[in-house]
Design a protein around this motif. Structure first.
Motif, PDB file in Angstrom:
ATOM      1  N   LEU A  46       0.821  -1.211   0.000  1.00 35.16           N
ATOM      2  CA  LEU A  46       0.000   0.000   0.000  1.00 35.16           C
ATOM      3  C   LEU A  46       0.855   1.262   0.000  1.00 35.16           C
ATOM      4  CD1 LEU A  46      -2.844  -0.884   2.497  1.00 35.16           C
ATOM      5  CD2 LEU A  46      -3.175   0.047   0.201  1.00 35.16           C
ATOM      6  N   LEU A  47       1.864   1.293   0.859  1.00 33.46           N
ATOM      7  CA  LEU A  47       2.718   2.477   0.923  1.00 33.46           C
ATOM      8  C   LEU A  47       3.473   2.683  -0.384  1.00 33.46           C
ATOM      9  CD1 LEU A  47       4.085   2.135   4.561  1.00 33.46           C
ATOM     10  CD2 LEU A  47       2.501   3.879   3.709  1.00 33.46           C
ATOM     11  N   ALA A  48       3.915   1.598  -0.996  1.00 32.27           N
ATOM     12  CA  ALA A  48       4.582   1.720  -2.294  1.00 32.27           C
ATOM     13  C   ALA A  48       3.637   2.339  -3.317  1.00 32.27           C
ATOM     14  CB  ALA A  48       5.069   0.354  -2.769  1.00 32.27           C
ATOM     15  N   GLU A  49       2.386   1.911  -3.302  1.00 38.42           N
ATOM     16  CA  GLU A  49       1.394   2.478  -4.222  1.00 38.42           C
ATOM     17  C   GLU A  49       1.155   3.957  -3.943  1.00 38.42           C
ATOM     18  OE1 GLU A  49      -0.177   1.825  -6.849  1.00 38.42           O
ATOM     19  OE2 GLU A  49       0.390  -0.253  -7.145  1.00 38.42           O
ATOM     20  N   ILE A  50       1.023   4.304  -2.668  1.00 34.09           N
ATOM     21  CA  ILE A  50       0.755   5.700  -2.312  1.00 34.09           C
ATOM     22  C   ILE A  50       1.897   6.601  -2.773  1.00 34.09           C
ATOM     23  CG2 ILE A  50       0.604   7.292  -0.355  1.00 34.09           C
ATOM     24  CD1 ILE A  50      -1.087   5.139   1.076  1.00 34.09           C
ATOM     25  N   TYR A  51       3.131   6.223  -2.463  1.00 35.28           N
ATOM     26  CA  TYR A  51       4.263   7.066  -2.844  1.00 35.28           C
ATOM     27  C   TYR A  51       4.455   7.089  -4.361  1.00 35.28           C
ATOM     28  CZ  TYR A  51       5.811   7.943   1.938  1.00 35.28           C
ATOM     29  OH  TYR A  51       5.897   8.385   3.244  1.00 35.28           O
ATOM     30  N   SER A  52       4.261   5.962  -5.016  1.00 31.31           N
ATOM     31  CA  SER A  52       4.410   5.921  -6.469  1.00 31.31           C
ATOM     32  C   SER A  52       3.382   6.815  -7.152  1.00 31.31           C
ATOM     33  CB  SER A  52       4.270   4.479  -6.964  1.00 31.31           C
ATOM     34  OG  SER A  52       4.368   4.416  -8.373  1.00 31.31           O
ATOM     35  N   GLN A  53       2.128   6.702  -6.739  1.00 32.15           N
ATOM     36  CA  GLN A  53       1.088   7.513  -7.361  1.00 32.15           C
ATOM     37  C   GLN A  53       1.240   8.991  -7.017  1.00 32.15           C
ATOM     38  OE1 GLN A  53      -2.957   6.027  -7.331  1.00 32.15           O
ATOM     39  NE2 GLN A  53      -2.244   3.936  -6.978  1.00 32.15           N
ATOM     40  N   ALA A  54       1.741   9.294  -5.817  1.00 28.74           N
ATOM     41  CA  ALA A  54       2.008  10.693  -5.473  1.00 28.74           C
ATOM     42  C   ALA A  54       3.064  11.276  -6.405  1.00 28.74           C
ATOM     43  CB  ALA A  54       2.457  10.802  -4.017  1.00 28.74           C
ATOM     44  N   LEU A  55       4.104  10.502  -6.688  1.00 30.22           N
ATOM     45  CA  LEU A  55       5.137  10.963  -7.618  1.00 30.22           C
ATOM     46  C   LEU A  55       4.568  11.153  -9.017  1.00 30.22           C
ATOM     47  CD1 LEU A  55       8.134   8.755  -6.451  1.00 30.22           C
ATOM     48  CD2 LEU A  55       8.019  11.257  -6.348  1.00 30.22           C
TER      49      LEU A  55
END
Length: 203
Positions: A46-55
């Motif tokens: 989940l955190l990987a998705e959040i940071y990736s999509q934020a970028l």
């Protein structure tokens, strides 16, 4: 061995192909693709998705590659560019004798313990799962604070990209993570859950 969780663009497909050998790679018509990694736990994905999509919302091509049993080694070797983690656990790994316990102490201990070539985002202040008193000290004196951070390869981000990582830190809470993990554990796609959270927080 990795499992590629999401491939959102043609550039991301290329990154997933190259992720085992480089920080990022590019095709003829695209810029670098930032690979955000993690292990196989629901929180990490989940955190990987959040940071990736934020970028991505800052205009950065990004993809998520999780399922690694050695994500810190992957970051150090440049197989991934970003790795969400808990700052207390990182201090436990890199400076286990540190007396740091409170949020400020752990931030300082982590900053002084980072391996060469690795930097860290702001800590998400609302993600320490322990109860804090009014002075910021925790009720569990023997344990370090555990706040979410994003480790990343030094020098790869500009100011706007770093702002996006730190905006996540300013909004994310333990309650958010608990809710998101519950959603994914009951069948919601991690990318969908992350996107909804980012939308709800105008990120």
């Amino acid at each position: 061995m990795y499992s590629v969780v999401v491939r959102r663009t043609a550039a991301a497909i290329l990154a997933a192909t190259c992720a085992l050998g480089t920080i990022s790679c590019s095709g003829d018509d695209t810029g670098p693709v930032v690979v955000v990694g993690g292990d196989s736990t629901t929180e990490s994905v989940l955190l990987a998705e959040i940071y990736s999509q934020a970028l991505e919302r800052a205009g950065t091509d990004s993809t998520v590659v999780t399922g690694s049993s050695t994500p810190l080694a992957d970051l150090d070797a440049g197989r991934i560019a970003v790795l969400p983690a808990r700052n207390g656990a990182l201090v436990d790994r890199w400076n286990p004798s540190s007396p740091a316990r409170t949020p400020d102490e752990v931030v300082a201990a982590l900053n002084s313990s980072l391996p060469q070539g690795i930097s860290v985002s702001d800590a998400a202040d609302g993600t320490d799962p322990r109860v804090a008193d009014t002075h910021g000290a925790t009720t569990e004196k023997s344990a370090r604070t555990q706040r979410v951070v994003a480790l990343y390869r030094s020098g790869i981000f500009d100011r706007q990209q770093l702002k996006k990582l730190n905006y996540v830190a300013g909004e994310l809470t333990t309650d958010d993570l608990t809710d998101l993990v519950g959603q994914v554990d009951t069948g919601t796609d991690p990318a969908v859950a992350a996107r909804a959270w980012l939308d709800a927080h105008a990120l």
